[in-house]
Design a protein around this motif. Structure first.
Motif, mmCIF file in Angstrom:
data_model
loop_
_atom_site.group_PDB
_atom_site.id
_atom_site.type_symbol
_atom_site.label_atom_id
_atom_site.label_comp_id
_atom_site.label_asym_id
_atom_site.label_seq_id
_atom_site.Cartn_x
_atom_site.Cartn_y
_atom_site.Cartn_z
ATOM 1 N N SER A 238 0.819 -1.223 0.000
ATOM 2 C CA SER A 238 0.000 0.000 0.000
ATOM 3 C C SER A 238 0.848 1.267 0.000
ATOM 4 C CB SER A 238 -0.898 0.011 1.242
ATOM 5 O OG SER A 238 -0.105 0.013 2.427
ATOM 6 N N TYR A 239 2.186 1.114 0.167
ATOM 7 C CA TYR A 239 3.113 2.258 0.254
ATOM 8 C C TYR A 239 2.715 3.216 1.371
ATOM 9 C CZ TYR A 239 4.613 0.465 -4.263
ATOM 10 O OH TYR A 239 5.066 -0.350 -5.271
ATOM 11 N N THR A 240 2.292 2.632 2.496
ATOM 12 C CA THR A 240 1.957 3.430 3.680
ATOM 13 C C THR A 240 2.893 3.026 4.826
ATOM 14 O OG1 THR A 240 0.274 1.806 4.307
ATOM 15 C CG2 THR A 240 -0.470 3.742 3.065
ATOM 16 N N LEU A 241 3.015 3.910 5.811
ATOM 17 C CA LEU A 241 3.885 3.653 6.953
ATOM 18 C C LEU A 241 3.237 2.623 7.878
ATOM 19 C CD1 LEU A 241 6.537 4.571 8.377
ATOM 20 C CD2 LEU A 241 5.131 6.212 9.643
ATOM 21 N N ILE A 242 3.984 1.554 8.180
ATOM 22 C CA ILE A 242 3.489 0.531 9.112
ATOM 23 C C ILE A 242 3.802 0.948 10.544
ATOM 24 C CG2 ILE A 242 3.673 -1.874 9.840
ATOM 25 C CD1 ILE A 242 4.607 -2.556 6.988
ATOM 26 N N ARG A 243 5.079 1.274 10.808
ATOM 27 C CA ARG A 243 5.476 1.671 12.161
ATOM 28 C C ARG A 243 6.849 2.324 12.119
ATOM 29 N NH1 ARG A 243 5.573 -3.827 12.547
ATOM 30 N NH2 ARG A 243 3.738 -3.786 13.888
ATOM 31 N N LYS A 244 7.156 3.018 13.214
ATOM 32 C CA LYS A 244 8.510 3.526 13.446
ATOM 33 C C LYS A 244 9.160 2.656 14.515
ATOM 34 C CE LYS A 244 7.311 8.361 12.484
ATOM 35 N NZ LYS A 244 7.319 9.755 13.027
ATOM 36 N N LEU A 245 10.422 2.324 14.303
ATOM 37 C CA LEU A 245 11.167 1.543 15.282
ATOM 38 C C LEU A 245 12.073 2.483 16.063
ATOM 39 C CD1 LEU A 245 12.156 -1.508 13.030
ATOM 40 C CD2 LEU A 245 10.206 -1.302 14.589
ATOM 41 N N GLU A 246 11.844 2.559 17.378
ATOM 42 C CA GLU A 246 12.590 3.466 18.249
ATOM 43 C C GLU A 246 13.525 2.657 19.149
ATOM 44 O OE1 GLU A 246 11.936 6.749 18.124
ATOM 45 O OE2 GLU A 246 9.981 6.888 17.127
ATOM 46 N N GLY A 247 14.779 3.115 19.264
ATOM 47 C CA GLY A 247 15.706 2.392 20.125
ATOM 48 C C GLY A 247 17.130 2.892 20.038
ATOM 49 N N HIS A 248 17.495 3.467 18.898
ATOM 50 C CA HIS A 248 18.848 4.003 18.750
ATOM 51 C C HIS A 248 18.968 5.368 19.433
ATOM 52 C CE1 HIS A 248 20.785 1.030 16.196
ATOM 53 N NE2 HIS A 248 19.704 0.950 15.454
ATOM 54 N N GLN A 249 20.215 5.726 19.791
ATOM 55 C CA GLN A 249 20.485 6.997 20.465
ATOM 56 C C GLN A 249 21.108 8.033 19.538
ATOM 57 O OE1 GLN A 249 19.309 7.248 23.627
ATOM 58 N NE2 GLN A 249 18.586 5.188 23.124
ATOM 59 N N SER A 250 21.331 7.660 18.277
ATOM 60 C CA SER A 250 21.906 8.598 17.305
ATOM 61 C C SER A 250 21.421 8.215 15.909
ATOM 62 C CB SER A 250 23.441 8.565 17.389
ATOM 63 O OG SER A 250 24.008 9.596 16.587
ATOM 64 N N SER A 251 21.937 8.899 14.897
ATOM 65 C CA SER A 251 21.475 8.683 13.518
ATOM 66 C C SER A 251 21.646 7.240 13.077
ATOM 67 C CB SER A 251 22.259 9.577 12.559
ATOM 68 O OG SER A 251 22.089 10.935 12.873
ATOM 69 N N VAL A 252 20.594 6.684 12.451
ATOM 70 C CA VAL A 252 20.663 5.351 11.857
ATOM 71 C C VAL A 252 21.079 5.519 10.395
ATOM 72 C CG1 VAL A 252 19.413 3.214 11.410
ATOM 73 C CG2 VAL A 252 18.809 4.608 13.387
ATOM 74 N N VAL A 253 22.086 4.746 9.978
ATOM 75 C CA VAL A 253 22.672 4.981 8.653
ATOM 76 C C VAL A 253 22.627 3.764 7.734
ATOM 77 C CG1 VAL A 253 24.196 6.833 9.420
ATOM 78 C CG2 VAL A 253 24.998 4.464 9.544
ATOM 79 N N SER A 254 22.255 2.582 8.262
ATOM 80 C CA SER A 254 22.254 1.393 7.414
ATOM 81 C C SER A 254 21.236 0.396 7.949
ATOM 82 C CB SER A 254 23.657 0.762 7.390
ATOM 83 O OG SER A 254 23.722 -0.343 6.510
ATOM 84 N N CYS A 255 20.650 -0.408 7.043
ATOM 85 C CA CYS A 255 19.656 -1.400 7.446
ATOM 86 C C CYS A 255 19.655 -2.552 6.445
ATOM 87 C CB CYS A 255 18.259 -0.777 7.536
ATOM 88 S SG CYS A 255 17.668 0.021 6.015
ATOM 89 N N ASP A 256 19.232 -3.728 6.922
ATOM 90 C CA ASP A 256 19.164 -4.893 6.040
ATOM 91 C C ASP A 256 18.216 -5.923 6.640
ATOM 92 O OD1 ASP A 256 19.804 -6.334 3.738
ATOM 93 O OD2 ASP A 256 21.528 -7.329 4.659
#
Length: 414
Positions: A238-256
């Motif tokens: 649907s190209y809609t936001l499912i959720r935000k994942l909160e837990g890091h204390q600084s900028s997130v720069v990579s994901c897999d």
């Protein structure tokens, strides 16, 4: 080259991964001042037949894989050559140089298109030979995305829409030729290359530059990481936001995502990798990057800001690159690295799709290839991987099976 870089113990047996090869760009000519030398992105084609390298100065090198003999240290040829190479003969692919005209930040190979896609592509681009069309997308400094045909090196499409650097790119693994781009203009854009590169959606909501985008292997979810502490998960249906994942204390720069789509890893400047369940949003594990004591060299580097994280193709290992001049390998069930390798100015990393090799890119425009742990997956893990490729966490929890089995299938235990 070929020196002892790290030690790994697997099943009581010592393995000593090696630096296989290092590729360096040729001496640049007099380039425009806008050019830079960083290797911001490295990529293998999904079938493992090509390697792409943004070697700086607006140039992308396309290199047939496996590497030619002259790049491999003596004594390693027999181990590094694949049986596929033995079948290469007359007409085998040649190295190509793509001049993109702008600094190249992101690279992505398409999967091999399904037969309908090939026919559509050939009809829209009659100048391109009707062959299996592997393509490479390049994200550029001016916001453009250039689409290249790998076999011929032809420029096929130029996608316009972003207003700033295109930092990352990701194709849907299904072969549908849907492309996602992440940009410093704080948006993600969805493109359909079967429809002349039509832009079909703009995803907004990030407040900072978007550094990274990753599509789950089951094509249901998209993860995006920006210069923010939270990570966004989007629905690819649907190209809609499912959720935000909160837990890091600084900028997130990579994901897999893991190969079975059951896990998501994110890497941050806060020196941590967090492993998530993308279906529930639950934080499963944190991997903290601490300095080696004593350090592997004489440097005074204390910064462990992360640059890149990626899953191995069987889903049992992670690789991370950090500013403390180390490449680390992690086993999924352990909280400390199982292996280290010294590397300077690392920016990115990726596994060879059939395992056994990790490629890393540096600020100097170099690419290094390292041996990675080879593992024979247990029958338990193979069953879990097969089940999780089509069952969500909630579907697993609803199965009439013992609690311990549910915990294993949902990666609560290993």
């Amino acid at each position: 080259m070929g020196h002892r870089a790290w030690d790994v113990r697997v099943g009581g047996r010592r393995e000593e991964p090696l630096l296989l090869a290092e590729l360096k760009p040729g001496r640049p000519h007099q380039f425009d001042w806008k050019s830079s030398c960083e290797t911001w992105s490295v990529a293998f084609s999904p079938d493992g037949s090509w390697f792409a390298w943004s070697q700086g100065h607006c140039i992308v090198k396309l290199i047939p894989w496996p590497l030619e003999e002259q790049f491999i240290p003596k004594g390693f040829e027999a181990k590094s050559r694949s049986s596929k190479n033995e079948t290469k003969g007359r007409g085998s692919p040649k190295e190509k140089t793509l001049d993109c005209g702008q600094i190249v930040w992101g690279l992505a190979f398409s999967p091999w298109p399904s037969p309908p896609s090939k026919k559509l592509w050939a009809r829209h681009h009659p100048q391109v030979p009707d062959v299996s069309c592997l393509i490479l997308a390049t994200g550029l400094n001016d916001g453009q995305i250039k689409i290249w045909e790998v076999q011929t090196g032809l420029l096929l499409l130029n996608l316009s829409g972003h207003q700033d650097v295109v930092r990352d790119l990701s194709f849907t693994p299904s072969g549908s030729l849907i492309l996602v781009s992440a940009s410093r203009d704080k948006t993600l854009r969805i493109w359909d290359l079967n429809k002349h590169g039509k832009q079909i959606q703009v995803l907004s909501g990030h407040l900072q530059w978007v550094y990274c985008c990753s599509i789950s292997p089951d094509c249901s979810m998209l993860c995006s990481a920006a210069g923010e502490k939270s990570v966004f998960l989007w629905s690819m249906r649907s190209y809609t936001l499912i959720r935000k994942l909160e837990g890091h204390q600084s900028s997130v720069v990579s994901c897999d995502f893991s190969p079975d789509s059951a896990l998501l890893v994110t890497a941050s400047y806060d020196t941590n990798v967090i492993m998530w369940d993308p279906y529930t949003g639950e934080r499963l594990r944190s991997l903290h990057h601490t300095q080696l004591n004593p350090p592997m060299d004489d440097s005074d580097v204390h910064i462990s800001s992360l640059r890149s994280v990626c899953f191995s193709p069987e889903g049992l290992y992670l690789a991370t690159v950090a500013d403390d001049r180390l490449l680390r390998i992690w086993a999924l069930e352990l909280k400390t690295p199982i292996a280290f390798a010294p590397m300077t100015n690392g920016l990115c990393c990726t596994f060879f799709p059939h395992g056994g090799v990790i490629a890393t890119g540096t600020r100097d425009g170099h690419v290094q290839f390292w041996t990675a742990p080879r593992v024979l997956s247990s029958l338990k893990h193979l069953c879990r991987k097969a089940l999780r490729s089509f069952l969500t966490t909630y579907q697993v929890l609803a199965l009439p099976i013992p609690k311990k089995m549910k915990e294993f299938l949902t990666y609560r235990t290993f």
